[in-house]
Design a protein around this motif. Structure first.
Motif, mmCIF file in Angstrom:
data_model
loop_
_atom_site.group_PDB
_atom_site.id
_atom_site.type_symbol
_atom_site.label_atom_id
_atom_site.label_comp_id
_atom_site.label_asym_id
_atom_site.label_seq_id
_atom_site.Cartn_x
_atom_site.Cartn_y
_atom_site.Cartn_z
ATOM 1 N N GLU A 312 33.809 16.949 -1.054
ATOM 2 C CA GLU A 312 33.450 16.638 -2.444
ATOM 3 C C GLU A 312 34.576 15.912 -3.179
ATOM 4 O O GLU A 312 34.616 15.909 -4.416
ATOM 5 N N ASP A 313 35.475 15.299 -2.438
ATOM 6 C CA ASP A 313 36.610 14.614 -3.072
ATOM 7 C C ASP A 313 36.163 13.568 -4.090
ATOM 8 O O ASP A 313 36.846 13.330 -5.091
ATOM 9 N N ARG A 314 35.011 12.954 -3.834
ATOM 10 C CA ARG A 314 34.552 11.885 -4.743
ATOM 11 C C ARG A 314 34.221 12.416 -6.135
ATOM 12 O O ARG A 314 34.182 11.646 -7.110
ATOM 13 N N TYR A 315 33.953 13.722 -6.222
ATOM 14 C CA TYR A 315 33.630 14.309 -7.527
ATOM 15 C C TYR A 315 34.880 14.774 -8.281
ATOM 16 O O TYR A 315 34.798 15.116 -9.462
ATOM 17 N N LYS A 317 38.280 13.778 -9.756
ATOM 18 C CA LYS A 317 39.145 12.680 -10.175
ATOM 19 C C LYS A 317 40.591 13.162 -10.180
ATOM 20 O O LYS A 317 40.934 14.106 -10.895
ATOM 21 N N ASN A 324 30.402 15.989 -11.829
ATOM 22 C CA ASN A 324 29.244 15.963 -10.935
ATOM 23 C C ASN A 324 27.986 16.324 -11.729
ATOM 24 O O ASN A 324 27.726 17.499 -12.001
#
Length: 367
Positions: A312-315, A317, A324
């Motif tokens: 979930e790194d993309r969520y 910052k 999310n």
């Protein structure tokens, strides 16, 4: 006394910040998801040591600088100002170090393609929710009841209140700011306390509703850790709320009955609150850790091969701010630090956290 209090706070912040990489889950390093099998990578261990060393040196330097400044200028305002400035400086440097090593960790993961060949899965265990022992929100009505009772008691004794109402107390417990008596200033402190209690109650309620995320490769162990973490986090929040209530209730009673306690109690009450809070937070972080990471579980468990948790790194910052819109959870576990943070993709979180802060600032503005 102020010098001692400020020095202790600087050292406490230093210790907590320096130890953070060792309080969080092994599979999250500087806010970056690390698959099992790579968590003990020598580079990652090196980053943690560098961060800890840099933070400790900064904090110790800040503490020594503060003591030297205090010896040269002993005015209360200067001591408090320099103490707060050096606390901020320590936190700022630790944040800069975090960003540096967050970037390095993310690059290390990308360059080595950690987890690229693993199947990402999300583990859901419906029985976890029924086993959750977080405190019911009803518990938080006890501190609120105390506050409402004090508001009524203050109104009854309004005629006996002094002409000048204390609105702020210094580090030694002595009032250092006042407002003229009127119905609003008489209960302003209690109104602020009531708003804080409402916020704590809401945080407990919505963290209780947040999702329980289990480790794909250590399901049973992580379940125990998660449930224990949630239970003790809830208790810690409740006890902090109760301690804050007792301290501010004491200050309110000294407004109504000036003869209560005397100088010694005025000093020891806030000092005792500070000591209990800091010691409690330190024990909690060291014994429990983020997500129960420091809880030792003696459990034999077969580790599945070829899988890893959903990345979930993309969520996250910078590994700190969670955004999310598809996650119904309002509060989620921090990735760096101990406790919870809001889901910035859910507008309800803004209302719960920043709404009460705005009300408190508005009350303080009109004092």
């Amino acid at each position: 006394m102020t010098v001692i209090i400020m020095t202790v706070i600087i050292l406490f912040l230093t210790g907590m910040q320096a130890g953070t990489p060792y309080f969080v889950k092994r599979t999250v390093v500087f806010g970056v998801t690390i698959p099992e099998g790579h968590t003990e990578d020598s580079k990652l261990a090196q980053y943690k040591k560098y961060y800890m060393t840099g933070t400790l040196l900064t904090g110790l330097t800040s503490a020594i600088t503060f003591i030297v400044l205090s010896l040269n200028d002993s005015t209360e305002a200067t001591i408090v100002g320099s103490g707060l400035a050096l606390q901020f400086f320590t936190l700022l440097i630790s944040m800069i170090l975090y960003v540096v090593f967050h970037t390095k960790t993310a690059k290390q993961k990308q360059d080595n393609e950690w987890g690229a060949t693993l199947k990402q899965i999300r583990v859901v265990d419906l029985s976890s929710r029924s086993a959750d022992e977080m405190l019911p929100t009803i518990y938080f009505t006890l501190p609120m009841t105390i506050t409402i009772g004090l508001i009524i008691y203050t109104i009854i004794n309004y005629e006996h209140l002094p002409h000048l109402i204390p609105t702020h107390w210094g580090p030694t417990g002595a009032p250092d700011a006042f407002s003229e008596k009127n119905p609003f200033t008489a209960v302003a402190l209690l109104l602020i306390l009531l708003v804080m209690q409402g916020m704590m109650s809401a945080i407990n309620y919505f963290t209780k509703k947040s999702g329980i995320k289990l480790n794909a490769t250590n399901k049973n162990k992580s379940k125990i850790q998660q449930l224990t973490f949630r239970k003790y986090t809830s208790w810690f929040l409740f006890l902090t709320t109760l301690l804050t209530t007792l301290l501010l209730a004491f200050f309110q009673l000294t407004i109504i009955h000036e003869e209560i306690g005397g100088t010694l109690l005025l000093i020891t009450a806030p000092l005792g609150f500070l000591v209990i809070s800091l010691v409690g937070a330190a024990i909690y972080a060291y014994k429990i850790g983020q997500g129960g990471a420091r809880i030792q579980i003696d459990l034999e468990e077969q580790t599945p091969q070829g899988i890893t948790d959903v990345d979930e790194d993309r969520y996250w910052k910078a590994g700190v701010f969670y955004v999310n819109k598809n996650d119904p959870s309002i509060f989620v576990e921090k990735r760096f630090g101990v406790g919870w943070t809001i889901n910035l993709g859910n507008p309800i979180g803004y209302f719960i956290l920043f709404g009460p802060i705005a009300v408190i600032l508005a009350i303080a503005f009109f004092l």
